[in-house]
Enzyme design. Structure first.
Site, PDB file in Angstrom:
ATOM      1  N   ASN A 154       0.336   1.033   9.134  1.00 29.55           N
ATOM      2  CA  ASN A 154       0.563   2.472   9.236  1.00 29.55           C
ATOM      3  C   ASN A 154       0.041   3.229   8.024  1.00 29.55           C
ATOM      4  O   ASN A 154      -0.511   4.316   8.152  1.00 29.55           O
ATOM      5  CB  ASN A 154       2.056   2.739   9.428  1.00 29.55           C
ATOM      6  CG  ASN A 154       2.489   2.540  10.857  1.00 29.55           C
ATOM      7  OD1 ASN A 154       2.384   3.441  11.682  1.00 29.55           O
ATOM      8  ND2 ASN A 154       2.986   1.350  11.167  1.00 29.55           N
ATOM      9  N   THR A 155       0.198   2.641   6.828  1.00 31.69           N
ATOM     10  CA  THR A 155      -0.267   3.336   5.633  1.00 31.69           C
ATOM     11  C   THR A 155      -1.782   3.472   5.637  1.00 31.69           C
ATOM     12  O   THR A 155      -2.330   4.541   5.342  1.00 31.69           O
ATOM     13  CB  THR A 155       0.201   2.596   4.363  1.00 31.69           C
ATOM     14  OG1 THR A 155       1.633   2.475   4.385  1.00 31.69           O
ATOM     15  CG2 THR A 155      -0.210   3.353   3.119  1.00 31.69           C
TER      16      THR A 155
ATOM     17  N   TYR B  33       0.812  -1.209   0.000  1.00 27.89           N
ATOM     18  CA  TYR B  33       0.000   0.000   0.000  1.00 27.89           C
ATOM     19  C   TYR B  33       0.855   1.274   0.000  1.00 27.89           C
ATOM     20  O   TYR B  33       0.356   2.356  -0.286  1.00 27.89           O
ATOM     21  CB  TYR B  33      -0.882   0.043   1.250  1.00 27.89           C
ATOM     22  CG  TYR B  33      -2.151  -0.775   1.202  1.00 27.89           C
ATOM     23  CD1 TYR B  33      -2.357  -1.790   0.277  1.00 27.89           C
ATOM     24  CD2 TYR B  33      -3.165  -0.531   2.125  1.00 27.89           C
ATOM     25  CE1 TYR B  33      -3.522  -2.538   0.268  1.00 27.89           C
ATOM     26  CE2 TYR B  33      -4.346  -1.269   2.131  1.00 27.89           C
ATOM     27  CZ  TYR B  33      -4.518  -2.274   1.198  1.00 27.89           C
ATOM     28  OH  TYR B  33      -5.677  -3.010   1.201  1.00 27.89           O
ATOM     29  N   GLY B  34       2.125   1.152   0.381  1.00 28.88           N
ATOM     30  CA  GLY B  34       2.940   2.315   0.715  1.00 28.88           C
ATOM     31  C   GLY B  34       3.012   3.400  -0.333  1.00 28.88           C
ATOM     32  O   GLY B  34       3.055   4.582  -0.018  1.00 28.88           O
TER      33      GLY B  34
ATOM     34  N   THR C  40       4.842  -1.716  10.365  1.00 34.88           N
ATOM     35  CA  THR C  40       4.756  -2.946  11.145  1.00 34.88           C
ATOM     36  C   THR C  40       5.665  -4.047  10.611  1.00 34.88           C
ATOM     37  O   THR C  40       5.862  -5.063  11.287  1.00 34.88           O
ATOM     38  CB  THR C  40       3.299  -3.456  11.187  1.00 34.88           C
ATOM     39  OG1 THR C  40       2.797  -3.580   9.852  1.00 34.88           O
ATOM     40  CG2 THR C  40       2.425  -2.490  11.973  1.00 34.88           C
ATOM     41  N   HIS C  41       6.252  -3.859   9.427  1.00 40.46           N
ATOM     42  CA  HIS C  41       7.243  -4.814   8.924  1.00 40.46           C
ATOM     43  C   HIS C  41       8.586  -4.676   9.649  1.00 40.46           C
ATOM     44  O   HIS C  41       9.335  -5.655   9.770  1.00 40.46           O
ATOM     45  CB  HIS C  41       7.508  -4.592   7.434  1.00 40.46           C
ATOM     46  CG  HIS C  41       6.475  -5.157   6.527  1.00 40.46           C
ATOM     47  ND1 HIS C  41       5.208  -4.621   6.413  1.00 40.46           N
ATOM     48  CD2 HIS C  41       6.516  -6.211   5.665  1.00 40.46           C
ATOM     49  CE1 HIS C  41       4.525  -5.309   5.519  1.00 40.46           C
ATOM     50  NE2 HIS C  41       5.286  -6.280   5.061  1.00 40.46           N
TER      51      HIS C  41
ATOM     52  N   GLU D 222       9.547  -8.691   2.576  1.00 48.62           N
ATOM     53  CA  GLU D 222       8.511  -9.562   2.014  1.00 48.62           C
ATOM     54  C   GLU D 222       9.096 -10.626   1.078  1.00 48.62           C
ATOM     55  O   GLU D 222       8.508 -11.686   0.898  1.00 48.62           O
ATOM     56  CB  GLU D 222       7.462  -8.726   1.282  1.00 48.62           C
ATOM     57  CG  GLU D 222       6.685  -7.808   2.199  1.00 48.62           C
ATOM     58  CD  GLU D 222       5.175  -8.018   2.150  1.00 48.62           C
ATOM     59  OE1 GLU D 222       4.676  -8.354   1.078  1.00 48.62           O
ATOM     60  OE2 GLU D 222       4.520  -7.843   3.199  1.00 48.62           O
TER      61      GLU D 222
END
Length: 275
Positions: free
Chosen positions: A75-76, A43-44, A195-196, A160
């Protein structure tokens, strides 16, 4: 079968599992549903409109699954969609008493407890950083704190794709941290506003001066949720307590299961969701 009313936990992918782990450890009695929108991640770099559209679709799915409360462990999504969902979408839904919470405000409310120099670094995706959400929220809570932001666009893809332990990852981890410290050497606290990033927290610490505290969000959000439920008995009483967990992903379930344990700390069995 008796209906369950779980707490929904949402993320664009795997990262929210680091927050969910802290929540489930602190509040194990509740039922939970986790959804990772891996099929449309990351999403970033997406627009506000797209993040809002995707997040709202997922929130509506949680509500259909019986969740009266959804935590955006992303967060995004918290930066780009939460306010619109809370202020414009929820009041017009069939059950406007349902609630959606994020991760930015809980973190902003306590960050002042960590810094002595009153200079805080914020590391996040481009979307989170460009939204200015942390600057706004921290300023509201602690007007004396100066926030220094640093976008780290390569970190999530590295994590990821399982490349975060490579030498190439060290280059990019050090690169962004050096940029942050060069422009703001007064920093004594660094917030992981994605959160990653707890997955690489040891590497982050190794490339920062020893006097700098590195703050992850999981325990902060879990504490905040516990306090929220203590304050809102009308919501707490709606939640069912069978200690169950269900996991869903909008991408391949087997692939999700293979990667999720690194974030959640235990094996995960998920189901595919077409959305």
């Amino acid at each position: 079968m008796q209906a369950t009313h779980p707490i929904g936990v949402f993320d664009s992918g795997y990262g929210g599992l680091t927050v969910f782990k802290s929540i489930a450890d602190k509040l194990p009695q509740y039922d939970y549903i986790y959804l990772g929108d891996n099929g449309r991640a990351p999403y970033g770099n997406r627009s506000f409109e797209t993040v809002h559209e995707y997040t709202l679709e997922c929130v509506e799915w949680f509500f259909k699954m019986g969740c009266p409360l959804v935590v955006l462990a992303c967060n995004t999504a918290s930066a780009k969609a939460l306010r619109t969902i809370q202020q414009q979408d929820l009041p017009h839904m069939e059950d406007p008493s349902k609630r959606v919470l994020g991760v930015i405000r809980p973190t902003a409310e306590v960050i002042g407890n960590y810094t002595k120099t009153r200079h805080v670094g914020v590391l996040g995706t481009k979307g989170t950083i460009n939204s200015g959400s942390y600057e706004i929220e921290i300023s509201n809570q602690f007007p004396d704190i100066e926030v220094h932001q640093q976008a780290c666009p390569i970190w999530v893809p590295l994590i990821e794709n399982g490349e975060h332990n490579s030498e190439g990852a060290d280059f990019f981890i050090k690169k962004y941290l050096d940029e942050l410290i060069t422009k703001a050497p007064q920093i004594d606290t660094v917030l992981l506003a994605c959160t990653h990033y707890p997955i690489i927290i040891d590497k982050i610490k190794s490339h920062l001066p020893e006097n700098i505290k590195v703050v992850a969000q999981g325990d902060i959000v879990a504490d905040s949720l516990e306090h929220y439920l203590q304050r809102h008995s009308e919501m707490e009483s709606r939640l069912t307590k069978n200690s169950t967990m269900q996991f869903f992903t909008t991408d391949d379930a087997n692939d999700f299961n293979a990667h999720a344990s690194a974030f959640f700390g235990r094996p995960v069995q998920s189901n595919h969701l077409a959305i």
